[in-house]
Motif scaffolding. Structure first.
Motif, PDB file in Angstrom:
ATOM      1  N   ALA A  91      36.488  49.962  47.850  1.00 26.02           N
ATOM      2  CA  ALA A  91      35.483  49.249  47.064  1.00 26.02           C
ATOM      3  C   ALA A  91      36.132  48.181  46.196  1.00 26.02           C
ATOM      4  N   TYR A  92      35.572  46.979  46.285  1.00 29.05           N
ATOM      5  CA  TYR A  92      35.985  45.876  45.423  1.00 29.05           C
ATOM      6  C   TYR A  92      34.944  45.676  44.326  1.00 29.05           C
ATOM      7  N   ARG A  93      35.411  45.536  43.100  1.00 30.80           N
ATOM      8  CA  ARG A  93      34.527  45.205  41.970  1.00 30.80           C
ATOM      9  C   ARG A  93      34.279  43.705  42.023  1.00 30.80           C
ATOM     10  N   VAL A  94      33.005  43.319  41.990  1.00 28.93           N
ATOM     11  CA  VAL A  94      32.629  41.907  42.058  1.00 28.93           C
ATOM     12  C   VAL A  94      31.754  41.525  40.876  1.00 28.93           C
ATOM     13  N   ARG A  95      31.782  40.255  40.537  1.00 24.54           N
ATOM     14  CA  ARG A  95      30.956  39.743  39.425  1.00 24.54           C
ATOM     15  C   ARG A  95      29.477  39.733  39.789  1.00 24.54           C
ATOM     16  N   ASP A  96      29.187  39.434  41.063  1.00 23.68           N
ATOM     17  CA  ASP A  96      27.798  39.277  41.508  1.00 23.68           C
ATOM     18  C   ASP A  96      27.703  39.784  42.945  1.00 23.68           C
TER      19      ASP A  96
END
Length: 152
Positions: A91-96
């Protein structure tokens, strides 16, 4: 592939591990590796009971997410039947999450949901199909702006 998500990706958020018995997996990771449970919840929409674990000594690295099925028809149950326990996703944390998914779609990457769904602690999530990502299920995670307790 030309999609550039560098402006949206903030960090590796977690790795997801499918397990048949959540309590046994928690005990193993806590006793063996010194991790601690920082969040636990049932996500009925996804059909899982899950726990997020981080090092007891602190730090700001990626978490370990343990996922066990709540019912036999959920994705984690099917994964366990097909592959057995093990690494299920990155899982990658993304801004949007919507913008990240749109960029992937523009590049021909299949995204599993038309719109984001609720994830751990009220986060918004979507997934890129492993057939388009080198065999790895990629989760996009936009963290909740509220605390996990507020989202439960």
């Amino acid at each position: 592939m030309t999609a550039d998500l560098s402006a949206l990706v903030q960090a590796v958020d977690h790795v997801g591990i499918a397990v048949p018995d959540l309590d046994a997996a928690i005990a193993f990771h806590c006793e063996t590796f010194g991790l601690r449970v920082t969040h636990r919840e049932e996500n009925e929409d996804q059909g899982v009971v899950e726990a997020m674990l981080t090092p007891a000594a602190g730090g700001n690295g990626a978490a370990v997410q343990l996922l066990a099925p709540l019912r036999p028809d959920c994705a984690i149950a099917r994964f366990l039947e097909r592959s057995g326990p093990g690494l299920q996703q990155l899982a990658y944390r993304v801004r949007d999450v919507e913008a990240a998914a749109a960029r992937l779609r523009e590049d021909g990457v299949r995204v599993l949901y038309d719109s984001p769904r609720r994830g751990t602690g009220g986060s918004l999530i979507n997934f890129a199909h492993p057939k388009d990502t080198g065999g790895v299920l990629i989760e996009l995670v936009q963290p909740s702006t509220t605390s996990p307790e507020d989202a439960s």
